[in-house]
Design an enzyme around this catalytic site. Sequence first.
Site: not given
Length: 286
Positions: A139, A152
Amino acid sequence: MNDTPRRTFLITGVSSGLGRAFATAALRAGHTVVGTVRKEADAEAFTALDPAHAHVRLLDVTDEREVFAVVREVEESVGAIDVLIANAGYGLEGTFEETTMAALRDQFEVNVFGAATTVQAVLPFMRERRRGHIMAVTSMGGLAAFPGVSAYCGSKYALEGILESVGKEVAGFGIHVTALEPGSFRTDWAGRSMVRAPRTIAAYDELFDPIRTARRTASGQQLGDPDKAAAAVLSILDVPRPPAHLVLGSDALRLVRAGREAVDQDLDGWEELSRSTDFPVGADIR
């Protein structure tokens, strides 16, 4: 397309989102794709995309034994895995103080250990053949951290470190390793795929309420096009030196660069203090 080598892909998490886009693009390009899903209904939908070339396996990537068994079975029954895209994962939203340790462990179990297990399972086969391309979806949050998604980002930073090290370990075997760092794409990541920690501490409301509202409002309207991301990923398969990091999306480029600039500012601003911790003479690691 006739000059493109036909490859066998293993892609985890193909029921929706980027995983589905990667798989669909590979099938359209004439490749064979083994996709993993967790539900039987998703399995039927995936094989319907291309009954001749779309193979599906039910798999929970947190089951280490099953991951190794599936990879071995695919190698034997479908063919040599040329490309792995470890895509399975999910988002966990919440301030760090409000995130339970159980939720943090679950996030790492899927996003880090699930991906790492899949990479480790394909490596012996690729190493023996002296070829292969390993990709994993991290990400922009694996290169720049944001408030409200600490678990995350932590999982994606961890995966980035693993991939970068592995890439240097296996380069001599003809194996390429690429971390895919998407920004905001028009998928369900911020919708049904997002786990949200309960709000329990009012002191964070001023910071976090606008962030959560903005994320929910943007869901379904994100700038990133999954089909274009898939095309970008396929485009690096035949280059002699594919990137170790492939940032996807203009928003990701902007935010990752800003994060990197902040690190550079600390390096430059505190260089003298950093150097002050050395012995006068010692081994200099290169």
